[in-house]
Design a protein around this motif. Structure first.
Motif, mmCIF file in Angstrom:
data_model
loop_
_atom_site.group_PDB
_atom_site.id
_atom_site.type_symbol
_atom_site.label_atom_id
_atom_site.label_comp_id
_atom_site.label_asym_id
_atom_site.label_seq_id
_atom_site.Cartn_x
_atom_site.Cartn_y
_atom_site.Cartn_z
ATOM 1 N N THR A 1 0.829 -1.202 0.000
ATOM 2 C CA THR A 1 0.000 0.000 0.000
ATOM 3 C C THR A 1 0.863 1.251 0.000
ATOM 4 O O THR A 1 0.626 2.192 -0.769
ATOM 5 C CB THR A 1 -0.930 -0.008 1.223
ATOM 6 N N HIS B 1 -7.506 1.245 -0.177
ATOM 7 C CA HIS B 1 -8.193 0.519 0.900
ATOM 8 C C HIS B 1 -9.496 1.216 1.279
ATOM 9 O O HIS B 1 -10.435 0.581 1.736
ATOM 10 C CB HIS B 1 -7.283 0.418 2.120
ATOM 11 N N ASP C 1 -5.388 -1.562 -5.272
ATOM 12 C CA ASP C 1 -4.909 -2.157 -4.031
ATOM 13 C C ASP C 1 -5.991 -3.074 -3.472
ATOM 14 O O ASP C 1 -7.001 -2.602 -2.957
ATOM 15 C CB ASP C 1 -4.572 -1.048 -3.024
ATOM 16 N N GLU C 2 -5.774 -4.375 -3.613
ATOM 17 C CA GLU C 2 -6.751 -5.388 -3.163
ATOM 18 C C GLU C 2 -8.164 -5.040 -3.627
ATOM 19 O O GLU C 2 -9.085 -4.928 -2.802
ATOM 20 C CB GLU C 2 -6.693 -5.522 -1.638
HETATM 21 MG MG LIG Z 1 -2.258 -2.686 2.076
#
Ligand SMILES: [Mg+2]
Ligand code: HEM
Ligand SMILES: Nc1ncnc2c1ncn2[C@@H]1O[C@H](COP(=O)(O)OP(=O)(O)OP(=O)(O)O)[C@@H](O)[C@H]1O
Ligand SMILES: Nc1ncnc2c1ncn2[C@@H]1O[C@H](COP(=O)(O)OP(=O)(O)OP(=O)(O)O)[C@@H](O)[C@H]1O
Ligand SMILES: [Mg+2]
Lengths: 232, 236, 232, 236, 232
Positions: free
Chosen positions: C41, C81, C155-156
């Motif tokens: 991140t 996130h 990011d994810e």
């Molecule tokens: Mg992360």
């Protein structure tokens, strides 16, 4: 829609007649106050509105307790009704007050404990409205509203007592005179009678409006439920 | 996805203004829906006035001299409330990052926020002033005073927006803003107070003018500086 | 497309990225893997110009960061996130707002397309505040691809997505890859990463521990590669 | 995992007190590390005093009469800062839910927060008082006054904690607290102001006593009510 | 262990749970599946006594909600979408705090065990604020199992966890299941759910659309079952 119940209809008429009677009494029965003259007539409406308003706030506090005990939305509706109407009544008290103040103290408003406490009392219930507005979940809105109505009603006594505790230019006629007061006067029996009558009348009017507002509350609730049925 | 997504290939200025508009619009739209912030600022303003007078029990003549002082302190406090909120909104779901990712000049973000904050502030003032005139039975609604209020608010919001966007990025955001803002804003407040009371006491213009000038000067300086340093503030 | 040399990032005394080198060709789809706390991140936030490098060069599409951040930003689409959405605006309004920020034309049709793509058409007029986690993630993805960016930093992105939404995102990513966009995506779901990625980089202790392309991998499988990379 | 995890099977009171302690401790520990909140409250308090001072252009004699008023308004404003923050902390990563999930009596949560808030408030006051005495060279440090400050703060924090835990659960959390708190706290403030100025002007005790009584009465009422209704505020 | 009858939950006009029936035996491991916005989180929050039912009965371990919430809470361990951790406290302090709230004995050793279990020993003295997403999720899991609860309500507990952490969580869940604890876990990762669950319920449009046990499933696979359930 449920029609207006007969009792309420009657009450409307009664309160109208009473109001006329009160006006008559104020202007023709009660004697003219020696110093202030006609302005002093405001007094009867002023006090009546103020007292009824404050009683209404207390009522809201009580129904707040009732809601917290029962979690029954009917109490929430009653509470809101009480607050809204009392807000109006008390506002009228403040306005009539300043109408009176202008000739007597030659100012619309002055920073005096009684006046300030009165204004703050009004603000408490504006804050109450804001609080409710800021919450979506009706259940929580009711809970928080009840709690705040209760807390708020705690400062009504101080507002009432303030003219009896502080040195203020705002007169007291019931229960002890006030040294610094300007525009005070001793009530003749007829004045007293008129005042008590006026208070009684405004109480009746309050009840009438209260009843109406509560009915609206319940109607709104049923509307919500109908909407719910439709949305499914 | 396959449909062509075209960017407007228009003048820098055009897109700059569109960005400013978009940012201000979003704040106003959200507020228009709930009207929470405005009513909150209003009630708070009234509260501040009352509490002041109560705590201080000023006698009437003492008060005449301080009317404008109290007025501006009230605006200052109510203003921080507004600024805090309008920045908290940006931080909420990481929106500030969203703004910073957008290919718009930082100053667009700054001016966008300034506009929405200013609008809120002016609305509140527009309502407080008349109420205030009654409470202090002095007529505050004069062209001169309105001008002062406008100038004062511009300066206030100009710095306030900058500092609130600094405060919101710190961990103590909910407490930092007033501490940063009040000391800095004092010159503006002083000038505003002086000018206002000048108008209230109907002093000759040439006694008021210096304060007005000071006010204008500070507005320009503050806005200019804020405008220049805003980039550094929002860049992490 | 992305060029990173000796990137170092410190938070106070703690060094998170220790001289990281990273290079991505246009059209590559890099799956950035690594254990919790590896620095993924942090790294993506630097690429997105949201955070400044402590040391080292970073450049995207030939523009150096943080110096030429402005140019870089138009080329980026970011999923982080957090959803980066305004809770007090509706889904539609959020996309409209970002659309204006990116200065897009015929915005309405574009917004409708994106809402359709992420399957939130029926909720377009609801406040994002009331969305479930997955719905917010869907909208966040819509926001990121709204302006069809050159470079995507995800990011994810699969966090909280259900089966349909995941399939949707698969399509989106394949589609953009096919159209020669550059993608850097972090994920803990190796299977999915293996399907999509054209290259796999393992970030460990603040540096790229190992990297291999889809072809090189095809022999073994990603999990073993990942384990070896961390073991090394 | 296989090691047995045993719960203390001790008296209700014991675990109640432990819970209260744990909650207060956590706030104090976090604050002890950063000292952010305290310093913020302090600076803010001083700022308020200064702003007053200049906005009202208080001359010495005027000031003497309003000292206690200024002091209490200052405490009130600084207090909201503290209350807001200490509740924002609970809302941050959903901690409030964490608290509510714990098998402790709701009133334990209330008293825990009251204690930590009260400590912050008293520390600030303990620093502001001497500073003020120096600034306006009037000695404020008298046993009577300290007593009043203590009583006033208790009432203030008692209601404040309740209302802040309400405000934090609304959408307008960052603006609502002062609006809810200030009007209802007025009785306490008034009594405190009167009592304080009584002590400052060294009035005979029988003139101060009624205000002290009023203060005590409101403290008791507020704490009692808050304690009783707190469950309803935190129960979802 | 968990008994839910005709549960209805409304937000304003929107009905999210429509007469949901749900029953869990002690020792069962229920994987609660469903698309985004189905109502999983809403349902778990009600079970966790964090949100009130609009209508219907809910009881856990024989205690009715919301009436006997106090008793229910001792038996619960919850992982929600948020970590429920204090950013300004260290990992250690967070666990210590919650340990005290649950009134645990020999807390220090217990905290050390848990920190070891979730692999955060080396970060025990760092502020949670500075943790990466996965690290916060790890600690959140540690917090939830700290007091070894009877009933575990885990909402997408694998979110953001890396390979090791996921393996750790697998072990934890197998272990607690083996010790006869009751688990209700939501997840969008069907493969994982299939591995762990002893029963699979599909929540769709606010009600349980289908339910089957591990054995009944063993013939077909979970994905097809899930798809059918939604199609129905
Ligand atoms: Mg992360
Ligand atoms: C804006 C100005 C005013 C406000 C807000 C105000 C407010 C109130 C309130 C709240 C009450 C009812 C509470 C109580 O009875 O203690 C009251 C009563 C009363 N007001 Fe006023 N008032 C105002 C101006 C005046 C003026 C100018 C006069 C006459 C000079 C006056 C005379 C009275 C009297 C005689 C009562 C009855 C007091 C008693 O209970 O013995 N008020 N006022
Ligand atoms: N603000 C900060 N202050 C101090 N340390 C930080 C800060 N932010 C991140 N870190 C540290 O940097 C490291 C990398 O964090 P990062 O969020 O990049 O990890 P990640 O690879 O994204 O992990 P995850 O897979 O869990 O998301 C972690 O050890 C974290 O503790
Ligand atoms: N506060 C709220 N007000 C209005 N609607 C809400 C609110 N909270 C949730 N909802 C609605 O309730 C529905 C279910 O939400 P919930 O978070 O339970 O879904 P979920 O099953 O957890 O989805 P996900 O898998 O994405 O987490 C959604 O449609 C959401 O929009
Ligand atoms: Mg959910």
């Amino acid at each position: 829609m449920t029609p207006t119940p007969r009792a309420l209809r009657i009450l409307e008429i009664v309160s109208f007649l009473l109001f006329v009677a009160a006006v008559w009494m104020v202007f023709f029965y009660a004697p003219l106050e020696a110093v202030m003259g006609a302005v002093q007539k405001v007094f009867y409406f002023h006090v009546a509105n103020a007292w009824v308003g404050m009683l209404g706030f207390i009522a809201a506090g009580v129904s707040g307790i009732a809601y917290l005990r029962t979690h029954d939305f009917k109490w929430d509706i009653i509470e809101v009704a009480a607050v809204e109407i009392s807000l109006v009544f008390f506002f009228i008290a403040i306005v009539t007050g300043s109408i009176w103040a202008y000739p007597v103290w030659n100012t619309w408003w002055t920073w005096d404990p009684r006046l300030t406490t009165a204004a703050i009392l009004e603000l408490i219930y504006m804050a109450y409205m804001l609080l409710r507005q800021g919450i979506e979940d009706p259940e929580r809105r009711a809970r928080f509203g009840a709690v705040y109505a209760l807390i708020g009603s705690l400062s009504v006594p101080l507002t009432f007592m303030s003219i009896r505790l502080f040195r203020t230019i705002h007169p007291v006629v019931v229960g002890g005179a006030n040294a610094a007061a300007q525009g005070g006067f001793d009530m003749t029996p007829k004045m007293l009678q008129s005042m008590l009558f006026a208070i009684a009348v405004f109480s009746v009017i309050f009840v009438t409006l209260f009843w109406h507002r509560i009915r609206i509350g319940f109607l709104a609730q049923t509307v919500e439920q109908l909407k719910l049925k439709l949305s499914q | 996805m396959n449909k062509a997504i075209t960017r407007r290939s228009s003048s820098g200025l055009g897109s700059f203004l569109r960005a400013v508009g978009a940012i201000a619009w979003k704040d106003l739209a959200a507020e228009l829906r709930s009207r929470e912030l405005l009513s909150a600022m209003l009630v708070f303003a009234l509260l501040v006035i009352l509490i002041f007078n109560f705590a201080l029990e000023l006698d009437v003549k003492a008060r005449a001299s301080v009317t404008s002082g109290v007025l501006w302190v009230t605006f200052a406090f109510a203003g921080t409330l507004g600024l805090n909120r309008s920045m908290a909104v940006e931080k909420d779901r990481g929106c500030l990052d969203g703004l910073l990712l957008a290919p718009v000049d930082r100053s667009a973000i700054y001016f966008g926020k300034v506009i929405s904050n200013l609008v809120f502030m002016l609305i509140v003032e527009a309502i407080v002033l008349p109420v205030y005139s009654i409470l202090y039975n002095t007529n505050l609604i004069s062209l001169g005073l309105i001008g002062v209020v406008l100038l004062g608010s511009i300066g206030y919001v100009g710095v306030g927006t900058l500092l609130s966007s600094m405060a919101v990025q710190t961990r103590t955001r909910d407490v930092l803003l007033p501490i940063l803002l009040f000391p800095v804003i004092v010159p503006v407040l002083v000038a505003a107070v002086k000018a206002s009371s000048g108008f209230l006491q109907a002093l000759p213009m040439d006694e008021i003018l210096p304060w007005l000038n000071l006010l204008v000067v500070y507005d320009i300086i503050f806005i200019a500086v804020a405008f220049m340093v805003f980039d550094y503030v929002v860049e992490e | 497309m992305i060029e990173v040399k000796k990137l170092i990032k410190r938070f106070g005394l703690k060094t998170v990225l220790r001289g990281l080198d990273f290079h991505v060709e246009p059209g590559e789809f890099v799956a950035l893997l690594g254990p919790n706390g590896a620095g993924k991140t942090t790294f993506l936030r630097i690429l997105a110009s949201l955070s400044r490098p402590s040391l080292g060069q970073v450049s995207i599409a030939g523009h150096a960061l943080p110096a030429q951040a402005a140019e870089v930003r138009r080329t980026l689409g970011v999923v982080s996130h957090l959803p980066l959405l305004y809770g007090d605006l509706t889904a539609e309004e959020n996309l409209h707002f970002y659309g204006r920020m990116y200065d897009l034309q015929n915005l309405d049709s574009r917004v409708t397309d994106v809402l359709h793509m992420v399957g939130l058409e029926h909720r377009r007029r609801d406040l994002v505040r009331t969305f479930s986690r997955g719905m917010q993630q869907r909208l966040a993805i819509g926001r990121a691809v709204l302006h069809d960016p050159e470079v995507m930093l995800f990011d994810e992105p699969y966090t909280g997505l259900d089966q349909d939404a995941s399939a949707m995102l698969d399509d989106v990513l394949r589609n953009v890859a096919a159209r020669g966009r550059t993608v850097v995506m972090t994920s803990h779901d190796l299977a999915r990463a293996e399907e999509l990625g054209s290259r796999f980089d393992v970030l460990s202790r603040g540096a790229i521990a190992a990297s291999c392309t889809q072809k090189e991998l095809s022999a073994s499988n990603l999990l073993t590669f990942y384990k070896q990379a961390l073991a090394a």
